[in-house]
Design an enzyme around this catalytic site. Structure first.
Site, PDB file in Angstrom:
ATOM      1  N   THR A   1       3.280  33.856 -49.118  1.00 50.92           N
ATOM      2  CA  THR A   1       4.752  33.603 -48.441  1.00 50.92           C
ATOM      3  C   THR A   1       5.503  32.511 -49.438  1.00 50.92           C
ATOM      4  O   THR A   1       4.833  31.489 -49.538  1.00 50.92           O
ATOM      5  CB  THR A   1       4.343  32.983 -47.113  1.00 50.92           C
ATOM      6  OG1 THR A   1       3.687  33.992 -46.328  1.00 50.92           O
ATOM      7  CG2 THR A   1       5.632  32.433 -46.611  1.00 50.92           C
TER       8      THR A   1
ATOM      9  N   LYS B   1      10.004  37.911 -43.416  1.00 54.22           N
ATOM     10  CA  LYS B   1       9.021  36.910 -42.954  1.00 54.22           C
ATOM     11  C   LYS B   1       9.454  35.738 -42.588  1.00 54.22           C
ATOM     12  O   LYS B   1       9.097  35.197 -41.616  1.00 54.22           O
ATOM     13  CB  LYS B   1       7.873  36.905 -44.143  1.00 54.22           C
ATOM     14  CG  LYS B   1       6.814  35.805 -43.797  1.00 54.22           C
ATOM     15  CD  LYS B   1       5.406  36.122 -43.780  1.00 54.22           C
ATOM     16  CE  LYS B   1       4.861  34.847 -43.062  1.00 54.22           C
ATOM     17  NZ  LYS B   1       3.455  34.687 -43.510  1.00 54.22           N
TER      18      LYS B   1
ATOM     19  N   LYS C   1       4.217  24.386 -43.979  1.00 48.23           N
ATOM     20  CA  LYS C   1       4.477  24.886 -45.372  1.00 48.23           C
ATOM     21  C   LYS C   1       5.601  25.780 -45.070  1.00 48.23           C
ATOM     22  O   LYS C   1       6.618  26.110 -45.828  1.00 48.23           O
ATOM     23  CB  LYS C   1       3.332  25.409 -45.873  1.00 48.23           C
ATOM     24  CG  LYS C   1       3.400  26.037 -47.178  1.00 48.23           C
ATOM     25  CD  LYS C   1       2.144  26.725 -47.847  1.00 48.23           C
ATOM     26  CE  LYS C   1       1.818  28.012 -47.265  1.00 48.23           C
ATOM     27  NZ  LYS C   1       2.747  29.323 -47.692  1.00 48.23           N
TER      28      LYS C   1
END
Lengths: 438, 438
Positions: free
Chosen positions: A98, A179, A248
């Site tokens: 990611t 995402k 994060k």
């Protein structure tokens, strides 16, 4: 037909599951990790240990990068003796970490500038957690030029569940953006679950009964249903999903939003509260421990002394809190996705089946995406003013109880902003207009 | 000429100072409090002890109510054997407690409905703290019909500093509204002072040097200058100004804003963070202890190892944080004041000399009030986009350091909202437009 050799870097919780699943599917997987113990564990599970990054990549026509951050990806991809240097001509490189979309684009640019435009690079972050990684049933959001997507297709298919491989239009960066906008909802709903259960405790409601009602109502979120059991069991160490993990992801979202100067008041409020908890030492704990930011004792121990009627009124407040927050969260995510030119129909379908889902998103989000707002809102829709009225009753009650409702407060500000811009009597979905038009 | 007898209820920190000052000025003051010890202390200071509420009011043509809350005021004013029942015809009643304007109006209505419209009722909250109360140098914001203002004038004058008795146009409620919009700034700046010093510590800056630079810059706030010494001394118990006090005022503001459905994102964010600290047990501590919400160790112990150049860059980040927050705080307070039809010129003059002051409010607030925004902004003004750019650099840096910046984040969202409504290239004062027009 025998499967091609695959290089793999990043054998952490997610990567280990993905790599061992590919082994089970018959791929010869050459795995590397900076921790030798992880490589040994991978070997014990049937994988082929790589002695170095170079060793993991040399001669491999397929490569999967599943390190934790963009910084780590940059290092393993482009360092001296790194992956890119070792990959053969026309190799397929799947970046499953990611990362910000801007970083995925930077990788494509650097491949070009280093004369390795031959590499078929796919930007394909995954979602679903360690168990689904090991089962090969992840959701994957893959964006790339057509040729790269085709050449990576079998591997992507092998790692994802039926129907959960999303080929995202828009090329490199589009997968990461998809995402990211999904995580806007996830980051809000994780805190939202704690906020709702913390307020419920302050109202003297039984935790299990409240959760059951939420799950069966329009206020449902996937995150609430998923996190609630850990909240009552206080099963926070080491944590199935540490606070630092959602922090994060939130960091990627808010950094990107700042790069675009796009307002995401709820998601950025959630991040601020996560940072506050980090200072208090909650970073390694499961993110469901955020309920303690709202109620200082175990919520499972709350025993109600109120009448059934009072409890029903209190429960309605908790539902109204979630409905208000989920409405503005939906508007925030949809408007940010629209701004980023994310395919909105695909976004809706993906979220509805993933961890960012809420019933409000499924219903109201679709109305927003299809433009059924303002004059085109369904007849009898709740108005912005009506949504504000319900939420303000909750926020005032929480204030009377000295209970913070960070997201409820931020959502209410957005509804009031909408009202101040003349949208009070429009359908509540018109709150999306405070995020501007594109 | 001998001074008239005065009844007085509420001999707490503020009330005791006010009542004893009136005694020094030659007024025979009949004081009452629910705590007998306070009445005895008042007697020792030259006051006349009242045996009961009724005793404090009976036959007194002047009465000062300085209890802590609207709830207490309601009880002492209207209870059986309370003040209103005992006051003589045409008595002057000064309500100096900080209460919502809606409560001040409710008192006027109840006087009417009880057939006591003869009482000359003045809505006149005070500001300035216990020391200025004892010196008779408070700021007082008095609203009432002309006749009541005239009859209360001498007493109000006796308790206030020269030039700090503000006769607020608009009748009953106007004084309370004036105090409330002042407190919007106070509530934001109290947290803002801690946010700035907490970030400074996270950046490794020396606390004293940083504070000195802030005080000498455009980023100055009265609250920062006032709270900073207590922050470094960690002089938090029992606290010169407990967190619960600003929470009480914040509660009046946010409740009123909700009644009007008016967005006050910064002030309500500050309140949420105060509530979070309350849950952690910080309620009785001085509000300067909020710095611990941003930095977990004593800020006075931070020793910088950075070069002079790096320190100068870090200091600029702290100043930019405050400048961004103070700008949006100014817009929020001015727009809310305008919505409430507060006299804006008077508001500006009052704030400039009071605890809500900031240099940004004094300068940019005046531009907003005088309509020198948009096309009429002074030549060379910083734009909304430029203000956002500076603030986003700080918020990103704070994020990299895992330091929360609750107000900085909320202010940045407001600037981005302004940008999304097409105001990016207008002067930064145009951020007030996101709060809507009246």
């Amino acid at each position: 037909m025998s499967k091609p050799a695959v290089g793999f870097v990043g054998l952490g919780a997610m990567g280990f599951g993905m790599a061992t699943h590919l082994v089970k599917e018959g791929y010869p997987v050459h795995g590397f990790d900076v921790f030798p113990a992880s490589v040994e564990r991978f070997q014990a599970a049937g994988g082929i240990p790589a002695a170095s990054l170079k060793d993991s990549a040399e001669g491999k026509n397929y490569y999967v990068c599943m390190v934790a951050t963009a910084q780590q990806a940059q290092s393993v991809l482009f360092a001296e003796d790194g992956i890119v240097q070792a990959l053969p001509q026309n190799a397929t490189l799947l970046l499953c970490s990611t990362v910000p979309a801007s970083y995925a684009n930077a990788v494509a640019a650097e491949l070009q500038s280093r004369g390795r435009a031959d590499i078929r690079f796919v930007d394909c972050p995954v979602s679903g957690g360690a168990k689904r990684a090991a089962d090969g049933t992840l959701s994957i959001m893959a964006g790339a030029p057509e040729e790269a997507l085709q050449s990576g297709h079998d591997l992507l298919q092998a790692m994802s569940a039926p129907g959960k491989l999303y080929l995202v239009p828009g090329g490199i960066g589009a997968g990461s953006n998809m995402k990211m906008v999904h995580q806007v909802l996830a980051a809000i709903h994780i805190l939202g679950a704690s906020e709702a259960m913390g307020l419920a405790a302050q109202l003297g409601l039984d935790a299990h009964q409240t959760a059951e009602k939420i799950i069966g109502s329009e206020a449902w979120t996937w995150m609430h249903e998923n996190r609630f059991p850990r909240m009552v069991e206080e099963d926070w160490n080491p944590g199935a999903s540490a606070l630092t993990i959602i922090l994060k992801d939130a960091g990627i979202i808010t950094s990107s939003a700042r790069q675009h100067r796009f307002p995401i008041p709820l998601c950025s409020t959630a991040e601020q509260i996560y940072l506050s908890a980090l200072i208090q030492g909650w970073g390694p704990k499961d993110d469901s421990s955020m309920v303690r930011q709202y109620y200082a004792q175990p919520i499972a121990e709350v025993k109600s002394a109120a009448s059934a009627e009072e409890q029903s009124a209190s429960l309605q407040l908790v539902l109204d809190l979630m409905l208000g927050v989920n409405l503005v969260a939906t508007a925030e995510a949809v408007s940010f996705a629209r701004y980023l030119k994310v395919d909105l129909a695909q976004f809706h379908g993906l979220v509805a089946e993933a961890a960012g889902a809420s019933r409000v998103f499924i219903n109201k989000g679709l109305e927003m995406i299809e433009g059924r707002i303002g004059e085109n809102a369904p007849a009898g829709s709740q108005t912005v003013d009506e949504a504000a009225a319900r939420l303000e009753t909750v926020v005032q009650k929480a204030r009377d109880l000295h209970c913070p409702v960070h997201l409820g407060n931020a959502a209410l500000s957005a509804l009031y902003m909408a009202r101040r811009h003349g949208l009070g009597s429009e359908g509540s979905t018109s709150v999306i207009k405070v995020f501007g038009r594109d």
